[in-house]
Design a protein around this motif. Structure first.
Motif, PDB file in Angstrom:
ATOM      1  N   LYS A 136       7.999  -7.694  -7.999  1.00  0.00           N
ATOM      2  CA  LYS A 136       9.036  -8.265  -7.130  1.00  0.00           C
ATOM      3  C   LYS A 136      10.054  -7.110  -6.846  1.00  0.00           C
ATOM      4  CE  LYS A 136       8.334 -12.884  -8.834  1.00  0.00           C
ATOM      5  NZ  LYS A 136       9.011 -14.122  -9.507  1.00  0.00           N
ATOM      6  N   LYS A 137      10.030  -5.896  -7.579  1.00  0.00           N
ATOM      7  CA  LYS A 137      11.005  -4.921  -7.287  1.00  0.00           C
ATOM      8  C   LYS A 137      10.687  -4.334  -5.996  1.00  0.00           C
ATOM      9  CE  LYS A 137      11.681  -3.474 -12.009  1.00  0.00           C
ATOM     10  NZ  LYS A 137      11.845  -2.202 -13.003  1.00  0.00           N
ATOM     11  N   GLU A 138      11.842  -3.959  -5.241  1.00  0.00           N
ATOM     12  CA  GLU A 138      11.634  -3.188  -4.107  1.00  0.00           C
ATOM     13  C   GLU A 138      10.634  -2.243  -3.866  1.00  0.00           C
ATOM     14  OE1 GLU A 138      15.520  -2.574  -2.077  1.00  0.00           O
ATOM     15  OE2 GLU A 138      16.327  -4.458  -2.604  1.00  0.00           O
ATOM     16  N   ILE A 139      10.666  -1.266  -4.960  1.00  0.00           N
ATOM     17  CA  ILE A 139      10.078  -0.079  -4.740  1.00  0.00           C
ATOM     18  C   ILE A 139       8.568  -0.382  -5.040  1.00  0.00           C
ATOM     19  CG2 ILE A 139      10.063   0.222  -7.239  1.00  0.00           C
ATOM     20  CD1 ILE A 139      10.615   3.201  -4.685  1.00  0.00           C
ATOM     21  N   GLY A 140       8.246  -1.511  -5.438  1.00  0.00           N
ATOM     22  CA  GLY A 140       6.847  -1.991  -5.480  1.00  0.00           C
ATOM     23  C   GLY A 140       5.709  -1.511  -4.700  1.00  0.00           C
ATOM     24  N   PRO A 141       5.918  -1.968  -3.355  1.00  0.00           N
ATOM     25  CA  PRO A 141       5.116  -1.463  -2.217  1.00  0.00           C
ATOM     26  C   PRO A 141       4.840   0.075  -2.003  1.00  0.00           C
ATOM     27  CG  PRO A 141       6.530  -3.137  -1.487  1.00  0.00           C
ATOM     28  CD  PRO A 141       7.013  -2.829  -2.953  1.00  0.00           C
ATOM     29  N   ALA A 142       5.918   0.738  -2.055  1.00  0.00           N
ATOM     30  CA  ALA A 142       5.871   2.252  -2.005  1.00  0.00           C
ATOM     31  C   ALA A 142       5.020   2.845  -3.075  1.00  0.00           C
ATOM     32  CB  ALA A 142       7.064   2.656  -2.006  1.00  0.00           C
ATOM     33  N   VAL A 143       5.203   2.398  -4.486  1.00  0.00           N
ATOM     34  CA  VAL A 143       4.369   2.823  -5.581  1.00  0.00           C
ATOM     35  C   VAL A 143       2.834   2.373  -5.365  1.00  0.00           C
ATOM     36  CG1 VAL A 143       4.090   2.382  -8.000  1.00  0.00           C
ATOM     37  CG2 VAL A 143       6.357   2.607  -7.106  1.00  0.00           C
ATOM     38  N   ALA A 144       2.675   1.167  -4.863  1.00  0.00           N
ATOM     39  CA  ALA A 144       1.229   0.752  -4.633  1.00  0.00           C
ATOM     40  C   ALA A 144       0.642   1.716  -3.604  1.00  0.00           C
ATOM     41  CB  ALA A 144       1.292  -0.511  -4.311  1.00  0.00           C
ATOM     42  N   PHE A 145       1.430   1.945  -2.594  1.00  0.00           N
ATOM     43  CA  PHE A 145       0.636   2.862  -1.596  1.00  0.00           C
ATOM     44  C   PHE A 145       0.303   4.248  -2.016  1.00  0.00           C
ATOM     45  CE2 PHE A 145       1.393   5.296   2.703  1.00  0.00           C
ATOM     46  CZ  PHE A 145       0.297   5.076   3.105  1.00  0.00           C
ATOM     47  N   PHE A 146       1.393   4.710  -2.832  1.00  0.00           N
ATOM     48  CA  PHE A 146       1.058   6.055  -3.436  1.00  0.00           C
ATOM     49  C   PHE A 146      -0.049   6.175  -4.540  1.00  0.00           C
ATOM     50  CE2 PHE A 146       2.253   9.247  -7.006  1.00  0.00           C
ATOM     51  CZ  PHE A 146       1.931  10.336  -6.279  1.00  0.00           C
ATOM     52  N   LEU A 147      -0.109   5.054  -5.318  1.00  0.00           N
ATOM     53  CA  LEU A 147      -1.286   5.129  -6.338  1.00  0.00           C
ATOM     54  C   LEU A 147      -2.566   4.816  -5.598  1.00  0.00           C
ATOM     55  CD1 LEU A 147       0.292   2.793  -9.038  1.00  0.00           C
ATOM     56  CD2 LEU A 147      -0.069   5.310  -9.020  1.00  0.00           C
ATOM     57  N   ALA A 148      -2.717   4.089  -4.647  1.00  0.00           N
ATOM     58  CA  ALA A 148      -3.920   4.010  -3.715  1.00  0.00           C
ATOM     59  C   ALA A 148      -4.277   5.254  -2.922  1.00  0.00           C
ATOM     60  CB  ALA A 148      -3.633   2.696  -2.598  1.00  0.00           C
ATOM     61  N   SER A 149      -3.271   5.912  -2.483  1.00  0.00           N
ATOM     62  CA  SER A 149      -3.686   7.291  -1.702  1.00  0.00           C
ATOM     63  C   SER A 149      -4.243   8.004  -2.596  1.00  0.00           C
ATOM     64  CB  SER A 149      -2.274   7.765  -0.941  1.00  0.00           C
ATOM     65  OG  SER A 149      -1.345   8.215  -2.131  1.00  0.00           O
ATOM     66  N   LEU A 150      -3.950   8.138  -4.032  1.00  0.00           N
ATOM     67  CA  LEU A 150      -4.356   9.063  -4.944  1.00  0.00           C
ATOM     68  C   LEU A 150      -6.028   8.916  -5.109  1.00  0.00           C
ATOM     69  CD1 LEU A 150      -1.722   9.257  -7.677  1.00  0.00           C
ATOM     70  CD2 LEU A 150      -2.294  11.269  -5.835  1.00  0.00           C
TER      71      LEU A 150
END
Length: 759
Positions: free
Chosen positions: A27-41
């Motif tokens: 539910k944190k605002e940064i969550g989607p950006a973190v999820a995208f970065f991890l998926a890109s790795l």
């Protein structure tokens, strides 16, 4: 080696995917950006996995394409994460547009590589007896590496700036990511120059992903929290003391040090100092406790709450320390006491409020069942005049003086308070009530404030409590009733309640409640007392109110008129009588009679209605001649507010009514009344001629009054004529009209009409 790295990379891929899903659900605002970065790795790691396990050149090249395109996607996601994580925003769209364009070019040139072979190629090398395919870089690959290193360098610079600008206690959330990325880039650089067929730096990329995941979603800056909490607790409004298991104090905040008068270097003495201030304290280490202490500091009493807790820190359920919190409750207690006082005490006099007085009286009577009590109702008579003459400031001062007198005069078994406005209530044991002394004090109660001085007229109603279960408000109602007979008495100040007075009050309430029904059902009706001329001929009558009660029978006017005069309901009775008189006159007028009727106007009528307008509407409604409805106004009305009533009389006469002055001679009549009030008929009270020591002088005065009325053009009418001798004398004096029991008592309308027909 191939199998080992394959397992490692597969584990990294699974871990990154799981973390990406968790971040996406955060539910944190940064969550989607973190999820995208991890998926890109996942993409570059997967590409390297394919390169490692491949034994054919084509498959290895597919892994390379996935790897290099994945690096572009990873850098795009990393840039997006960095902007969000560091709280940055692009000032314009130019820079991100350039970056996206460069990345797009890199993607396109890799997609064209199968046709032109301008970016890279692969070659087989033998490692540990197995074929591996390693990269042969061309011009396109150089562009890719320059772009990637340029972007990663820019991102590292952003993190360096954040580390420098952020306070040291909270900079670790940036510095850890900075170090992880920097080391990974060094590892990546080593791989490039070593021309190793296995890119071990991918492990670093996986570690970077986990670091970003933890710091973004779960990291708490403990050093910062510790510093903030320490600062907060240091200046907290309560004293805080931390103890180890040996009960040695090793830290206290500033408030605690001030409380114990210690310095930071003397904090170990806190236990001893607390013991000297608050006495013995519970020192159990297995339970929490809360105690309250009252401490005298100089001339001041202070209140403290001490909370001891064993939950300061726990390790494997073993208590490793405790903390004591000392809260100063003095102001809170004082505020509570003040609020309680304000709620139970009158703000002006400081005496109990009415509600709290009732409670205290109930408590006192329950506590002393064997003692007889008086409830006393104290009233400041005509207090409004004090405010009107001297102002409300002096009026408030006067009430304070009364309150002080009550307060100073009462014994410890007395309870007293302010009931409302200028009334006070007292409950006192019968044996302690000194009637003579209280009477003396009230008789000379003078309030003096500077040059202003005024004597207050005080009345005290006293009720002896014979039923202690009676509601306190009823007790004071009865005490209040006792004042009524002495309300206008300037010499008597104390009156006691008795059952006769109670019966009078109950009767008053009963008869008042029945009035509306009595008017509607015509239980109240006019009785007519004839008015005759010198020959004894009936020329008119006075309409007098009578009540034929369905239960009590014939009610004397003395049983209800004074009550209605007092409560103002006489206005309703008078209005009803005026209408009844108009109904009778309308019928007589149709029968050809010109007999008049006189109706009374009470002083209260002028307060509740426009008398002239009411009478005008009635004569118009019934179509009668106004001169047949004569209006009697008492001498008392004439003497009060003379100018206003002159105007009323003028309006009545202008409307055609004949105005009579009733009861002339029964009060303090003045010739000014005859001079200023242009009445048409003067009714002389026969009481003036009763046998007295001054009977001869009275007859002379009456004779001259009659002569004076004749000269003024006013008709004289004597009421209360009871004998032939009185009638003869008045005739000799020249009186025009007569009324009294000699001619007839008040009789029902039917009997009066029979008298008229017999003439």
């Amino acid at each position: 080696m191939r199998i080992a790295f394959a397992i490692i990379f597969i584990g990294m891929i699974i871990g990154l995917i799981v973390c990406s899903v968790i971040a996406r659900r955060s539910k944190k605002e940064i969550g989607p950006a973190v999820a995208f970065f991890l998926a890109s790795l996942v993409m570059p790691v997967t590409g390297n996995l394919i390169i490692i396990v491949s034994t054919e050149k084509t498959i290895a090249e597919i892994g390379c394409y996935i790897y290099y395109l994945g690096m572009d996607l990873m850098l795009f996601a990393l840039g997006r994460f960095t902007m969000r994580y560091c709280g940055l925003k692009w000032k314009s769209a130019v820079i991100p547009g350039i970056i996206y364009s460069l990345l797009t070019i890199d993607v396109v040139q890799f997609l064209l590589n199968p046709f032109f072979r301008h970016a890279f190629d692969t070659e087989a090398v033998l490692v540990d007896g197995n074929d591996y395919y390693r990269l042969i870089p061309h011009l396109g690959q150089i562009y890719h590496r320059v772009l990637d290193y340029g972007l990663i360098a820019a991102i590292l610079i952003v993190f360096i700036v954040m580390v420098i600008r952020t306070p040291k206690v909270s900079s670790e959330k940036y510095s850890v990511i900075l170090i992880a990325f920097f080391l990974t880039m060094l590892w990546q650089t080593f791989y490039i120059f070593s021309r190793s067929p296995v890119d071990r730096s991918m492990i670093g990329f996986g570690v970077c992903g986990i670091v970003v995941f933890f710091l973004s979603l779960y990291y708490r800056p403990m050093r910062l929290l510790d510093r903030i909490l320490a600062d907060i607790m240091s200046e907290a409004p309560f004293g805080l003391f931390l103890f180890d298991l040996t009960k040695r104090c090793f830290w206290a905040n500033a408030t605690g040090l001030r409380l114990t008068d210690l310095k930071e270097t003397e904090v170990e003495k806190a236990s001893e100092r607390l013991h000297s201030i608050f006495g013995d304290l519970e020192e159990r280490t297995t339970t929490d406790w809360v105690i309250h202490r009252t401490v005298v500091v100089g001339d001041e009493i202070r209140y403290f709450q001490l909370d001891n807790h064993n939950t300061m820190n726990k390790k494997r359920t073993k208590v490793v320390g405790t903390f004591l919190r000392v809260i100063d409750k003095t102001e809170e207690r004082r505020q509570m006491q003040q609020e309680l006082y304000d709620a139970t005490h009158d703000p002006l006099t400081g005496l109990y409020t009415r509600e709290y007085l009732y409670i205290k009286i109930e408590e006192m009577m329950k506590a002393h069942p064997g003692i007889r009590f008086y409830t006393c109702f104290l009233d400041v008579n005509e207090f409004k005049i004090v405010n009107d003459i001297y102002g409300t400031e002096f009026g408030d001062y006067a009430l304070k003086c009364v309150a002080d007198w009550i307060r100073n005069d009462m014994t410890k078994h007395c309870v007293y308070g302010r009931l409302a406005g200028d009334t006070f209530g007292v409950c006192i044991p019968v044996d302690e009530f000194d009637r003579a002394r209280v009477e003396r004090d009230m008789d000379r109660f003078v309030v003096k404030d500077g040059e202003r001085e005024h004597r207050l007229l005080l009345h005290l109603g006293v009720y002896e409590v014979t039923e202690k279960g009676l509601d306190v408000s009823v007790m004071f109602d009865r005490a209040h009733m006792a004042i009524a007979p002495i309300k206008n008495d300037y010499k008597t100040h104390i009156a006691f309640y008795d059952e006769a007075r109670r019966r009078d009050v109950l009767w008053s309430r009963h008869i008042t409640s029945e009035l509306p029904g009595a008017l509607a059902e015509r239980q109240i009706r006019p009785y007519l007392q004839p008015i005759v001329d010198r020959e004894g001929k009936i020329v008119g009558a006075e309409a007098l109110v009578r009540w034929i009660h369905p239960v009590s029978g014939f009610l004397s006017p003395a049983k209800f008129i004074p009550i209605f005069e007092k409560n103002g309901m006489i206005a309703e009775v008078d209005r009803y009588m005026w209408r009844s008189a108009c109904e009778i006159l309308a019928r007589w007028q149709k029968e050809g009679r010109d007999t008049f009727l006189s109706v009374n106007i009470s002083p209260k009528d002028f307060y509740f209605m426009d008398v002239v307008s009411e009478l005008q509407k009635l004569v118009k409604e019934y179509g009668i001649d106004p001169k047949l409805l004569r209006v009697e106004i008492t001498e008392t009305v004439m003497m009060t507010d003379a100018e206003k009533h002159q105007d009323v009389i003028a309006r009545l006469q202008k409307s055609g009514f004949i105005v009579e002055m009733d009861d002339f001679g029964s009060g303090y009549s003045s010739l000014n009344l005859l001079k200023d009030m242009p009445v048409d008929v003067l009714k002389i009270d026969m009481m003036f001629l009763r046998q007295t020591k001054a009977g001869q002088r009275a007859r002379i005065i009456v004779q001259n009054i009659i002569r004076l009325t004749d000269e003024l053009g006013i008709v004289s009418l004597t009421e209360g004529v009871e004998s032939e001798e009185q009638f003869r004398r008045l005739s000799e004096m020249g009186c025009c009209l007569y009324q009294g029991y000699y001619f007839s008592k008040p009789i029902p309308v039917e009997k009066f009409e029979q008298k008229l027909q017999s003439i």
